[in-house]
Design an enzyme around this catalytic site. Sequence first.
Site, mmCIF file in Angstrom:
data_model
loop_
_atom_site.group_PDB
_atom_site.id
_atom_site.type_symbol
_atom_site.label_atom_id
_atom_site.label_comp_id
_atom_site.label_asym_id
_atom_site.label_seq_id
_atom_site.Cartn_x
_atom_site.Cartn_y
_atom_site.Cartn_z
ATOM 1 N N GLY A 65 51.929 -30.439 -22.047
ATOM 2 C CA GLY A 65 52.959 -29.889 -21.150
ATOM 3 C C GLY A 65 52.356 -28.986 -20.096
ATOM 4 N N ALA A 66 51.179 -29.383 -19.601
ATOM 5 C CA ALA A 66 50.386 -28.482 -18.746
ATOM 6 C C ALA A 66 50.700 -28.632 -17.267
ATOM 7 C CB ALA A 66 48.900 -28.719 -18.989
ATOM 8 N N SER A 67 51.589 -29.551 -16.902
ATOM 9 C CA SER A 67 51.797 -29.797 -15.469
ATOM 10 C C SER A 67 52.630 -28.722 -14.799
ATOM 11 C CB SER A 67 52.463 -31.166 -15.267
ATOM 12 O OG SER A 67 53.689 -31.218 -15.975
ATOM 13 N N ASN B 296 53.023 -39.420 -23.301
ATOM 14 C CA ASN B 296 54.397 -39.088 -23.661
ATOM 15 C C ASN B 296 54.412 -38.592 -25.107
ATOM 16 O OD1 ASN B 296 57.107 -38.985 -24.313
ATOM 17 N ND2 ASN B 296 57.603 -40.873 -23.188
ATOM 18 N N TYR C 208 67.563 -27.764 -30.522
ATOM 19 C CA TYR C 208 66.358 -27.101 -29.985
ATOM 20 C C TYR C 208 65.889 -26.018 -30.953
ATOM 21 C CZ TYR C 208 63.488 -24.501 -26.611
ATOM 22 O OH TYR C 208 62.458 -23.851 -25.970
ATOM 23 N N ALA D 80 66.526 -25.700 -34.123
ATOM 24 C CA ALA D 80 66.054 -26.286 -35.386
ATOM 25 C C ALA D 80 64.634 -26.828 -35.224
ATOM 26 C CB ALA D 80 67.006 -27.401 -35.834
ATOM 27 N N LYS E 217 62.381 -25.724 -33.241
ATOM 28 C CA LYS E 217 61.440 -24.607 -33.110
ATOM 29 C C LYS E 217 61.285 -23.856 -34.441
ATOM 30 C CE LYS E 217 60.609 -25.318 -28.725
ATOM 31 N NZ LYS E 217 59.316 -25.854 -28.291
HETATM 32 N N1 LIG Z 1 61.306 -21.658 -20.661
HETATM 33 C C1 LIG Z 1 61.768 -21.025 -21.733
HETATM 34 O O1 LIG Z 1 62.722 -20.239 -21.673
HETATM 35 C C2 LIG Z 1 61.115 -21.198 -23.073
HETATM 36 C C3 LIG Z 1 61.403 -20.267 -24.073
HETATM 37 C C4 LIG Z 1 60.833 -20.452 -25.329
HETATM 38 C C5 LIG Z 1 59.999 -21.514 -25.567
HETATM 39 N N2 LIG Z 1 59.745 -22.417 -24.558
HETATM 40 C C6 LIG Z 1 58.892 -23.549 -24.882
HETATM 41 O O2 LIG Z 1 57.740 -23.494 -24.079
HETATM 42 C C7 LIG Z 1 57.272 -24.813 -23.817
HETATM 43 C C8 LIG Z 1 57.095 -25.001 -22.319
HETATM 44 O O3 LIG Z 1 58.354 -24.766 -21.693
HETATM 45 P P1 LIG Z 1 58.524 -24.621 -20.119
HETATM 46 O O4 LIG Z 1 59.635 -23.676 -19.914
HETATM 47 O O5 LIG Z 1 57.228 -24.376 -19.468
HETATM 48 O O6 LIG Z 1 59.044 -26.095 -19.779
HETATM 49 P P2 LIG Z 1 59.004 -26.932 -18.410
HETATM 50 O O7 LIG Z 1 58.789 -26.049 -17.239
HETATM 51 O O8 LIG Z 1 60.217 -27.804 -18.459
HETATM 52 O O9 LIG Z 1 57.695 -27.851 -18.594
HETATM 53 C C9 LIG Z 1 57.669 -28.745 -19.664
HETATM 54 C C10 LIG Z 1 56.307 -29.407 -19.756
HETATM 55 O O10 LIG Z 1 56.344 -30.292 -20.892
HETATM 56 C C11 LIG Z 1 56.096 -31.624 -20.452
HETATM 57 N N3 LIG Z 1 56.912 -32.576 -21.194
HETATM 58 C C12 LIG Z 1 58.252 -32.601 -21.347
HETATM 59 N N4 LIG Z 1 58.631 -33.672 -22.057
HETATM 60 C C13 LIG Z 1 57.494 -34.341 -22.366
HETATM 61 C C14 LIG Z 1 57.227 -35.533 -23.080
HETATM 62 N N5 LIG Z 1 58.186 -36.291 -23.642
HETATM 63 N N6 LIG Z 1 55.941 -35.927 -23.191
HETATM 64 C C15 LIG Z 1 54.938 -35.204 -22.631
HETATM 65 N N7 LIG Z 1 55.133 -34.070 -21.947
HETATM 66 C C16 LIG Z 1 56.411 -33.649 -21.806
HETATM 67 C C17 LIG Z 1 56.436 -31.635 -18.982
HETATM 68 O O11 LIG Z 1 55.731 -32.676 -18.360
HETATM 69 P P3 LIG Z 1 56.474 -33.678 -17.308
HETATM 70 O O12 LIG Z 1 56.796 -32.850 -16.104
HETATM 71 O O13 LIG Z 1 55.460 -34.713 -17.061
HETATM 72 O O14 LIG Z 1 57.712 -34.152 -18.012
HETATM 73 C C18 LIG Z 1 55.978 -30.245 -18.552
HETATM 74 O O15 LIG Z 1 54.593 -30.235 -18.305
HETATM 75 C C19 LIG Z 1 58.292 -25.753 -24.457
HETATM 76 O O16 LIG Z 1 57.867 -26.148 -25.726
HETATM 77 C C20 LIG Z 1 59.523 -24.890 -24.566
HETATM 78 O O17 LIG Z 1 60.392 -25.317 -25.583
HETATM 79 C C21 LIG Z 1 60.267 -22.279 -23.327
#
Ligand SMILES: NC(=O)c1ccc[n+]([C@@H]2O[C@H](COP(=O)([O-])OP(=O)(O)OC[C@H]3O[C@@H](n4cnc5c(N)ncnc54)[C@H](OP(=O)(O)O)[C@@H]3O)[C@@H](O)[C@H]2O)c1
Length: 246
Positions: A10-12, A61, A159, A161, A163
């Site tokens: 999820g590094a993008s 994926n 979500y 559950a 986590k």
């Molecule tokens: N933002 C928050 O409030 C928050 C809070 C607590 C925990 N988190 C956790 O932190 C992590 C990162 O969240 P974020 O807020 O940075 O999310 P984000 O901005 O939506 O980015 C998600 C990343 O995951 C990748 N991804 C999503 N679905 C995928 C799949 N099926 N296969 C491979 N890659 C996938 C995306 O790649 P593509 O662009 O290629 O889809 C993107 O690089 C997640 O696990 C999230 O649950 C987030």
Amino acid sequence: MNRPVALVTGASRGIGREIARRLALEGYALTLSARREEGLLRTAGEIAAETGAEVTPVVANLASDDDLRALVDAHRSGADRLDLLVLNGGVGAEGPLAEMPMKTYDLVLNVNLRAQFQLIQLCLPVLRETAALNPASGAKIVALASITGVAGEPGLAAYGASKAGLISLCETVTLEEHANGVTATALSPGYVDTDLTAWKRDSLARDAMLTAGDVAELTLAITRLSAHAAVPNVVLTRAGDQIWRA
Ligand SMILES: NC(=O)c1ccc[n+]([C@@H]2O[C@H](COP(=O)([O-])OP(=O)(O)OC[C@H]3O[C@@H](n4cnc5c(N)ncnc54)[C@H](OP(=O)(O)O)[C@@H]3O)[C@@H](O)[C@H]2O)c1
């Protein structure tokens, strides 16, 4: 050849991008993955240009077992070690439990929990090898869980559950693998200002959310601990009048 190496999913975008960028600034070589090629290649190029780090992008994926195997194979063909596995990629799903389609539940659990279980299995051999080479630091796993995995939040049943399962998984990894030098830490933030929380901006200002940099700093702190230290779960809540709310 002794530089540390990390694999970040999820590094993008969002949190994963910032963790990867800061690891690169610390001297890590990186394998970065995401689902969509365009954003991944752009981010990999930007991080390499900014930091001079060796960055290998691999499209995968998280919902595909074959892609996960190919991701770990690609990492191993480019690097002979793995000091840090960052299980960050994940999806959200908002809505009442009573109305959530089971296919949404399946997607969330597969991407947020099943994939992490499988990635840990696939990476354990190289994590153990790296820890044996570097017993003072060991090898570490950092998994992005969520505060909703610690305290349930209305509208985030599947979500939360997923986590909660991830937090438990990290504990078991440390219990089973510490003797091999491998430990796992769940990070459990509240709302972080990324694309994932765009739906929330009408009711919560972006500047009241945590930043991706906050989460990246915690990740770096974990990497600096000795192999004798284990941190099961770090809750990072938003400063305000409720501690156990996203
Ligand atoms: N933002 C928050 O409030 C928050 C809070 C607590 C925990 N988190 C956790 O932190 C992590 C990162 O969240 P974020 O807020 O940075 O999310 P984000 O901005 O939506 O980015 C998600 C990343 O995951 C990748 N991804 C999503 N679905 C995928 C799949 N099926 N296969 C491979 N890659 C996938 C995306 O790649 P593509 O662009 O290629 O889809 C993107 O690089 C997640 O696990 C999230 O649950 C987030």
